[in-house]
Design an enzyme around this catalytic site. Structure first.
Site, mmCIF file in Angstrom:
data_model
loop_
_atom_site.group_PDB
_atom_site.id
_atom_site.type_symbol
_atom_site.label_atom_id
_atom_site.label_comp_id
_atom_site.label_asym_id
_atom_site.label_seq_id
_atom_site.Cartn_x
_atom_site.Cartn_y
_atom_site.Cartn_z
ATOM 1 N N ASP A 81 0.795 -1.226 0.000
ATOM 2 C CA ASP A 81 0.000 0.000 0.000
ATOM 3 C C ASP A 81 0.832 1.283 0.000
ATOM 4 O O ASP A 81 0.699 2.109 -0.895
ATOM 5 C CB ASP A 81 -0.967 -0.016 1.197
ATOM 6 C CG ASP A 81 -1.984 1.112 1.143
ATOM 7 O OD1 ASP A 81 -2.381 1.495 0.033
ATOM 8 O OD2 ASP A 81 -2.373 1.598 2.209
ATOM 9 N N CYS A 133 -16.577 -6.671 -15.623
ATOM 10 C CA CYS A 133 -17.579 -5.702 -15.157
ATOM 11 C C CYS A 133 -18.736 -5.575 -16.163
ATOM 12 O O CYS A 133 -19.868 -5.261 -15.778
ATOM 13 C CB CYS A 133 -16.939 -4.327 -14.948
ATOM 14 S SG CYS A 133 -15.949 -4.182 -13.443
ATOM 15 N N CYS A 174 -22.156 -3.102 -16.301
ATOM 16 C CA CYS A 174 -22.569 -2.676 -14.959
ATOM 17 C C CYS A 174 -21.896 -1.354 -14.574
ATOM 18 O O CYS A 174 -20.694 -1.179 -14.740
ATOM 19 C CB CYS A 174 -22.203 -3.755 -13.946
ATOM 20 S SG CYS A 174 -22.609 -3.322 -12.234
ATOM 21 N N CYS A 195 -21.759 6.167 -6.076
ATOM 22 C CA CYS A 195 -20.744 6.975 -5.396
ATOM 23 C C CYS A 195 -21.386 8.241 -4.821
ATOM 24 O O CYS A 195 -21.996 9.021 -5.552
ATOM 25 C CB CYS A 195 -19.625 7.348 -6.360
ATOM 26 S SG CYS A 195 -18.333 8.345 -5.594
ATOM 27 N N CYS A 216 -13.415 11.806 -3.234
ATOM 28 C CA CYS A 216 -13.734 10.503 -2.659
ATOM 29 C C CYS A 216 -13.948 10.630 -1.149
ATOM 30 O O CYS A 216 -13.092 11.167 -0.444
ATOM 31 C CB CYS A 216 -12.599 9.526 -2.958
ATOM 32 S SG CYS A 216 -12.820 7.887 -2.233
ATOM 33 N N CYS A 242 -14.754 4.727 3.144
ATOM 34 C CA CYS A 242 -16.067 4.564 2.527
ATOM 35 C C CYS A 242 -16.051 3.284 1.712
ATOM 36 O O CYS A 242 -15.107 3.029 0.962
ATOM 37 C CB CYS A 242 -16.386 5.756 1.630
ATOM 38 S SG CYS A 242 -17.975 5.625 0.748
ATOM 39 N N CYS A 262 -18.850 1.878 -2.976
ATOM 40 C CA CYS A 262 -18.650 1.324 -4.320
ATOM 41 C C CYS A 262 -18.367 -0.177 -4.291
ATOM 42 O O CYS A 262 -18.534 -0.856 -5.306
ATOM 43 C CB CYS A 262 -17.541 2.074 -5.051
ATOM 44 S SG CYS A 262 -15.903 1.906 -4.298
ATOM 45 N N CYS A 281 -21.401 -3.526 -5.442
ATOM 46 C CA CYS A 281 -20.890 -4.358 -6.542
ATOM 47 C C CYS A 281 -21.557 -5.729 -6.528
ATOM 48 O O CYS A 281 -21.489 -6.449 -5.524
ATOM 49 C CB CYS A 281 -19.377 -4.509 -6.418
ATOM 50 S SG CYS A 281 -18.658 -5.596 -7.662
#
Length: 391
Positions: A138, A192, A195, A202, A218, A244, A247, A251
């Site tokens: 990360d 995806c 979709c 969001c 965001c 958050c 999203c 899914c």
């Protein structure tokens, strides 16, 4: 037919050993520069969509050879994490609760992934004494998602997450650059389709297109900032204290997926969904004792306390007025005093109005005075049946 090489066998054995190392999925990517990603990042910067939390050197983010001498392959790993709270405490009047994003449940995932990567490195070193490796999670320079996509862990989804066929997007990613010429895996086809559930859901329109995120809009980014938050974003934050997941929650691939097999990542419900009022007066020591082992602690307590004020305002929690007023009156941080003023204006009522007026006479900071003024106007407008005033 070409015979299986030593490196093919090592890769197969490594994947077979993944579960015993606490890793849910392993893939291998070539160490060639990520030229397409570099162009995307340059465009992202031109449009002003970076968060500011990223490694600033785009070349380092996309060229493994700038981070490691003569890289031969990159091993990508994924570890699945939980998406549901079992028997979650209820948020109700008089006992309102905030919510931490799933990435802040359990032990800090950076620590967990580094542990798994260290185990993998030891496993490889036992078999290849000449191993050279550098791991990152990360906060490393490379783009985790680009490595994971090239390594075939999953596809890069419209919500900018990697979706694995097995675990959905509820996975943490890490990678290890090595000097081992391991054969690369093939990327997975994007599934995806048509979709757009994540883009449509969001809260702030931060997903400006498929795979395109305006990081500064965001909510996950906004909740981690330390300064003032605009009225627009405060209303959108709801009761989110950190991060958050909208999203990911919407899914379809993630529907019904919840992973409970990694013990360190399992949530403590009271930390994942804490009462809001006690957060307002939590000192540094208590904060570190409570949240220091989670990923939400990296920015300190101020953002979370500010977000707790925002949540109480959005709940319009009348019982919290004395506590919010206490922050407005006594907190030394002007950002929190200004946010407390906003929350009182959002809650409304005579008690909130009295607290704002009392603070107005003693306050010296211009930004806080402006927030008090706007909050009083909101209460006056609401009493008159008008649309509440905003900045």
């Amino acid at each position: 037919m070409q015979s299986e090489t030593t490196w093919d066998r090592l890769k197969a054995e490594m994947k077979a050993a993944a579960a015993s190392l606490g890793i849910d999925k392993i893939g291998v990517a070539s160490a060639a520069p990520f030229t397409e990603m570099k162009q995307r990042l340059l465009r992202h910067r031109e449009l002003g969509r970076e968060s500011g939390f990223e490694e600033p050197d785009i070349d380092k983010r996309t060229d493994p050879s700038l981070l490691f001498d003569d890289p031969q392959s990159i091993i990508a790993i994924a570890i699945a994490y939980p998406s549901k709270l079992i028997d979650a405490p209820k948020s109700q009047p008089g006992a309102r609760r905030g919510i931490m994003a799933r990435s802040a449940w359990g032990q800090d995932y950076h620590v967990v992934l580094r542990d798994r990567l260290a185990k993998l490195e030891n496993w490889l070193r036992e078999r290849v004494p000449g191993l050279r490796a550098e791991s990152m999670v990360d906060t490393g320079a490379l783009v985790d998602r680009a490595v994971a996509e090239r390594a075939g862990l999953g596809w890069s989804a419209k919500n900018c997450a990697i979706i694995t066929p097995e675990f959905g997007s509820w996975v943490y990613l890490g990678e290890m650059i090595t000097n081992l010429p391991l054969p690369p895996d093939k990327p997975i086809t994007d599934s995806c389709g048509d979709c757009t559930a994540c883009i449509d859901a969001c809260p702030t329109g931060a997903l400006v297109g498929p795979g395109q995120l305006d990081a500064k809009r965001c909510i996950s980014f906004v909740t981690q900032t330390k300064g003032m938050v605009s009225d627009e974003f405060m209303r959108k934050i709801g009761n989110r204290l950190y991060g958050c997941d909208t999203c990911q929650v919407v899914c379809p691939v993630n529907r019904g997926k919840n992973w409970t097999h990694q013990p360190e990542l399992q949530p403590d419900n009271e930390k994942a969904k804490p009462l809001l009022v006690p957060l307002l007066t939590m000192g540094n020591r208590e904060f570190k004792e409570t949240y220091g082992m989670t990923s939400s602690a990296w920015r300190g307590r101020k953002p979370i306390q500010r977000n707790a004020l925002i949540a109480l305002g959005n709940f319009k929690e009348r019982s919290a007025v004395p506590d919010v007023a206490g922050v407005l009156k006594d907190d030394p941080r002007f950002e929190l005093r200004a946010t407390a003023a906003w929350a009182l204006g959002r809650i409304g009522g005579e008690e909130a109005e009295a607290a704002l007026k009392a603070a107005q006479g003693a306050e010296r900071d211009e930004q806080v005075l402006k927030a008090i003024e706007v909050a009083l106007a909101a209460i006056a407008g609401e009493a008159a049946g008008e649309k509440p005033a905003t900045e």
